[in-house]
Design a protein around this motif. Structure first.
Motif, PDB file in Angstrom:
ATOM      1  N   SER A   1       0.843  -1.196   0.000  1.00  8.97           N
ATOM      2  CA  SER A   1       0.000   0.000   0.000  1.00  8.97           C
ATOM      3  C   SER A   1       0.877   1.244   0.000  1.00  8.97           C
ATOM      4  CB  SER A   1      -0.907   0.015   1.238  1.00  8.97           C
ATOM      5  OG  SER A   1      -0.125   0.121   2.423  1.00  8.97           O
ATOM      6  N   ILE A   2       0.240   2.380  -0.219  1.00 10.63           N
ATOM      7  CA  ILE A   2       0.921   3.660  -0.088  1.00 10.63           C
ATOM      8  C   ILE A   2       0.074   4.562   0.788  1.00 10.63           C
ATOM      9  CG2 ILE A   2       2.126   3.544  -2.295  1.00 10.63           C
ATOM     10  CD1 ILE A   2       0.076   5.557  -3.371  1.00 10.63           C
ATOM     11  N   THR A   3       0.741   5.436   1.504  1.00 15.14           N
ATOM     12  CA  THR A   3       0.066   6.470   2.274  1.00 15.14           C
ATOM     13  C   THR A   3       0.736   7.788   1.934  1.00 15.14           C
ATOM     14  OG1 THR A   3       1.521   6.115   4.178  1.00 15.14           O
ATOM     15  CG2 THR A   3      -0.589   4.944   4.189  1.00 15.14           C
ATOM     16  N   PHE A   4       0.058   8.868   2.233  1.00  8.77           N
ATOM     17  CA  PHE A   4       0.635  10.167   1.926  1.00  8.77           C
ATOM     18  C   PHE A   4       0.111  11.209   2.889  1.00  8.77           C
ATOM     19  CE2 PHE A   4      -3.320  10.006  -0.330  1.00  8.77           C
ATOM     20  CZ  PHE A   4      -3.845  11.282  -0.215  1.00  8.77           C
ATOM     21  N   SER A   5       0.877  12.283   3.007  1.00 13.51           N
ATOM     22  CA  SER A   5       0.387  13.459   3.715  1.00 13.51           C
ATOM     23  C   SER A   5       0.113  14.508   2.648  1.00 13.51           C
ATOM     24  CB  SER A   5       1.416  13.967   4.721  1.00 13.51           C
ATOM     25  OG  SER A   5       2.586  14.367   4.051  1.00 13.51           O
ATOM     26  N   ARG A   6      -0.921  15.275   2.820  1.00 17.74           N
ATOM     27  CA  ARG A   6      -1.301  16.265   1.818  1.00 17.74           C
ATOM     28  C   ARG A   6      -0.307  17.410   1.780  1.00 17.74           C
ATOM     29  NH1 ARG A   6      -7.667  16.661   1.456  1.00 17.74           N
ATOM     30  NH2 ARG A   6      -8.112  14.481   1.853  1.00 17.74           N
ATOM     31  N   PRO A   7      -0.194  18.030   0.613  1.00 16.73           N
ATOM     32  CA  PRO A   7       0.654  19.224   0.536  1.00 16.73           C
ATOM     33  C   PRO A   7       0.075  20.321   1.424  1.00 16.73           C
ATOM     34  CG  PRO A   7      -0.063  18.530  -1.660  1.00 16.73           C
ATOM     35  CD  PRO A   7      -0.786  17.691  -0.671  1.00 16.73           C
ATOM     36  N   THR A   8       0.927  21.228   1.838  1.00 16.44           N
ATOM     37  CA  THR A   8       0.492  22.328   2.686  1.00 16.44           C
ATOM     38  C   THR A   8      -0.536  23.193   1.971  1.00 16.44           C
ATOM     39  OG1 THR A   8       2.685  22.315   3.671  1.00 16.44           O
ATOM     40  CG2 THR A   8       1.330  24.257   4.062  1.00 16.44           C
ATOM     41  N   LYS A   9      -0.292  23.499   0.705  1.00 15.49           N
ATOM     42  CA  LYS A   9      -1.189  24.360  -0.074  1.00 15.49           C
ATOM     43  C   LYS A   9      -2.188  23.491  -0.834  1.00 15.49           C
ATOM     44  CE  LYS A   9      -1.046  28.076  -3.515  1.00 15.49           C
ATOM     45  NZ  LYS A   9      -1.692  29.151  -2.795  1.00 15.49           N
ATOM     46  N   THR A  10      -3.477  23.745  -0.627  1.00 17.25           N
ATOM     47  CA  THR A  10      -4.514  22.982  -1.326  1.00 17.25           C
ATOM     48  C   THR A  10      -5.537  23.889  -2.017  1.00 17.25           C
ATOM     49  OG1 THR A  10      -5.835  22.811   0.700  1.00 17.25           O
ATOM     50  CG2 THR A  10      -4.322  20.982   0.210  1.00 17.25           C
TER      51      THR A  10
ATOM     52  N   TYR B   1      -5.889  27.203  -4.747  1.00 17.35           N
ATOM     53  CA  TYR B   1      -5.134  27.939  -5.748  1.00 17.35           C
ATOM     54  C   TYR B   1      -6.031  28.942  -6.476  1.00 17.35           C
ATOM     55  CZ  TYR B   1      -1.567  24.393  -5.113  1.00 17.35           C
ATOM     56  OH  TYR B   1      -0.611  23.585  -4.572  1.00 17.35           O
ATOM     57  N   ARG B   2      -5.401  29.951  -7.013  1.00 12.81           N
ATOM     58  CA  ARG B   2      -6.070  30.890  -7.922  1.00 12.81           C
ATOM     59  C   ARG B   2      -5.671  30.505  -9.344  1.00 12.81           C
ATOM     60  NH1 ARG B   2      -8.227  35.165  -5.121  1.00 12.81           N
ATOM     61  NH2 ARG B   2      -7.396  35.466  -3.042  1.00 12.81           N
ATOM     62  N   ILE B   3      -6.485  30.874 -10.313  1.00  8.45           N
ATOM     63  CA  ILE B   3      -6.175  30.567 -11.702  1.00  8.45           C
ATOM     64  C   ILE B   3      -4.780  31.101 -12.031  1.00  8.45           C
ATOM     65  CG2 ILE B   3      -6.776  31.135 -14.093  1.00  8.45           C
ATOM     66  CD1 ILE B   3      -9.676  30.881 -13.329  1.00  8.45           C
ATOM     67  N   GLY B   4      -3.984  30.251 -12.660  1.00  6.61           N
ATOM     68  CA  GLY B   4      -2.633  30.613 -13.073  1.00  6.61           C
ATOM     69  C   GLY B   4      -1.551  30.253 -12.078  1.00  6.61           C
ATOM     70  N   GLU B   5      -1.891  29.915 -10.845  1.00 14.36           N
ATOM     71  CA  GLU B   5      -0.862  29.539  -9.863  1.00 14.36           C
ATOM     72  C   GLU B   5      -0.316  28.146 -10.174  1.00 14.36           C
ATOM     73  OE1 GLU B   5      -1.202  31.083  -5.508  1.00 14.36           O
ATOM     74  OE2 GLU B   5      -3.177  30.333  -6.091  1.00 14.36           O
ATOM     75  N   LYS B   6       0.964  27.953  -9.929  1.00 11.89           N
ATOM     76  CA  LYS B   6       1.599  26.655 -10.136  1.00 11.89           C
ATOM     77  C   LYS B   6       1.354  25.755  -8.927  1.00 11.89           C
ATOM     78  CE  LYS B   6       5.058  28.282 -13.271  1.00 11.89           C
ATOM     79  NZ  LYS B   6       6.317  28.003 -13.878  1.00 11.89           N
ATOM     80  N   LEU B   7       1.338  24.470  -9.199  1.00 10.31           N
ATOM     81  CA  LEU B   7       1.151  23.478  -8.148  1.00 10.31           C
ATOM     82  C   LEU B   7       2.333  23.501  -7.194  1.00 10.31           C
ATOM     83  CD1 LEU B   7      -0.571  21.123  -7.062  1.00 10.31           C
ATOM     84  CD2 LEU B   7       0.740  19.615  -8.576  1.00 10.31           C
ATOM     85  N   ASP B   8       2.057  23.570  -5.908  1.00  4.47           N
ATOM     86  CA  ASP B   8       3.083  23.608  -4.866  1.00  4.47           C
ATOM     87  C   ASP B   8       2.969  22.314  -4.061  1.00  4.47           C
ATOM     88  OD1 ASP B   8       4.698  24.045  -2.665  1.00  4.47           O
ATOM     89  OD2 ASP B   8       3.845  26.004  -2.185  1.00  4.47           O
ATOM     90  N   LEU B   9       3.973  21.457  -4.152  1.00  2.00           N
ATOM     91  CA  LEU B   9       3.917  20.146  -3.492  1.00  2.00           C
ATOM     92  C   LEU B   9       4.633  20.110  -2.145  1.00  2.00           C
ATOM     93  CD1 LEU B   9       4.409  17.866  -6.615  1.00  2.00           C
ATOM     94  CD2 LEU B   9       2.281  18.473  -5.440  1.00  2.00           C
TER      95      LEU B   9
ATOM     96  N   PHE C   1      -3.478  18.233 -12.495  1.00  2.00           N
ATOM     97  CA  PHE C   1      -3.626  19.624 -12.038  1.00  2.00           C
ATOM     98  C   PHE C   1      -3.714  20.532 -13.251  1.00  2.00           C
ATOM     99  CE2 PHE C   1      -1.797  23.729 -10.713  1.00  2.00           C
ATOM    100  CZ  PHE C   1      -2.703  24.061  -9.724  1.00  2.00           C
ATOM    101  N   ASP C   2      -4.745  21.362 -13.301  1.00  2.00           N
ATOM    102  CA  ASP C   2      -4.932  22.321 -14.382  1.00  2.00           C
ATOM    103  C   ASP C   2      -5.093  23.700 -13.757  1.00  2.00           C
ATOM    104  OD1 ASP C   2      -5.602  23.868 -16.556  1.00  2.00           O
ATOM    105  OD2 ASP C   2      -7.223  22.558 -17.242  1.00  2.00           O
ATOM    106  N   CYS C   3      -4.025  24.508 -13.828  1.00  2.00           N
ATOM    107  CA  CYS C   3      -4.043  25.818 -13.173  1.00  2.00           C
ATOM    108  C   CYS C   3      -4.918  26.832 -13.913  1.00  2.00           C
ATOM    109  CB  CYS C   3      -2.623  26.369 -13.024  1.00  2.00           C
ATOM    110  SG  CYS C   3      -1.848  26.812 -14.578  1.00  2.00           S
ATOM    111  N   MET C   4      -5.408  26.477 -15.096  1.00  2.00           N
ATOM    112  CA  MET C   4      -6.238  27.396 -15.869  1.00  2.00           C
ATOM    113  C   MET C   4      -7.726  27.050 -15.781  1.00  2.00           C
ATOM    114  SD  MET C   4      -3.896  29.359 -16.613  1.00  2.00           S
ATOM    115  CE  MET C   4      -4.684  30.565 -17.653  1.00  2.00           C
TER     116      MET C   4
END
Length: 89
Positions: A31-40, A42-50, A75-78
């Motif tokens: 299995s895999i587990t994960f912790s979510r990124p701090t930033k969840t 976004y505004r249009i045009g912002e890049k994904l921050d992991l 992820f689609d920033c537009m």
């Protein structure tokens, strides 16, 4: 005891015979587990921050390891959507 003879000379030595060890079972990913990124959010045009995303692989032998060579897609920033589902591979 075993006896060895060479050139008319004798020597003895002990030999232990053990049952062959079973081969170690194959370790598989369970299995895999994960912790979510701090930033969840976004505004249009912002890049994904992991930052804060941690992916952990759990194996059949009870071990685990952080995965660092992953890719994130979906992820689609537009596109202004209430929610986007991202995939980690």
């Amino acid at each position: 005891m075993q006896e060895l003879t060479y050139a008319g000379k004798n020597a003895t030595f002990a030999v232990n015979v053990k049952k062959a060890e079973e081969p170690a079972p194959e370790v598989t990913l369970e299995s895999i587990t994960f912790s979510r990124p701090t930033k969840t959010e976004y505004r249009i045009g912002e890049k994904l921050d992991l930052i804060g995303l941690v992916v952990i692989a759990h194996y059949s032998d009870g071990s685990y390891q952080e995965v660092t060579d992953y890719e994130v897609s979906g992820f689609d920033c537009m596109e202004a959507e209430k929610r986007q589902l991202l995939s980690v591979t």
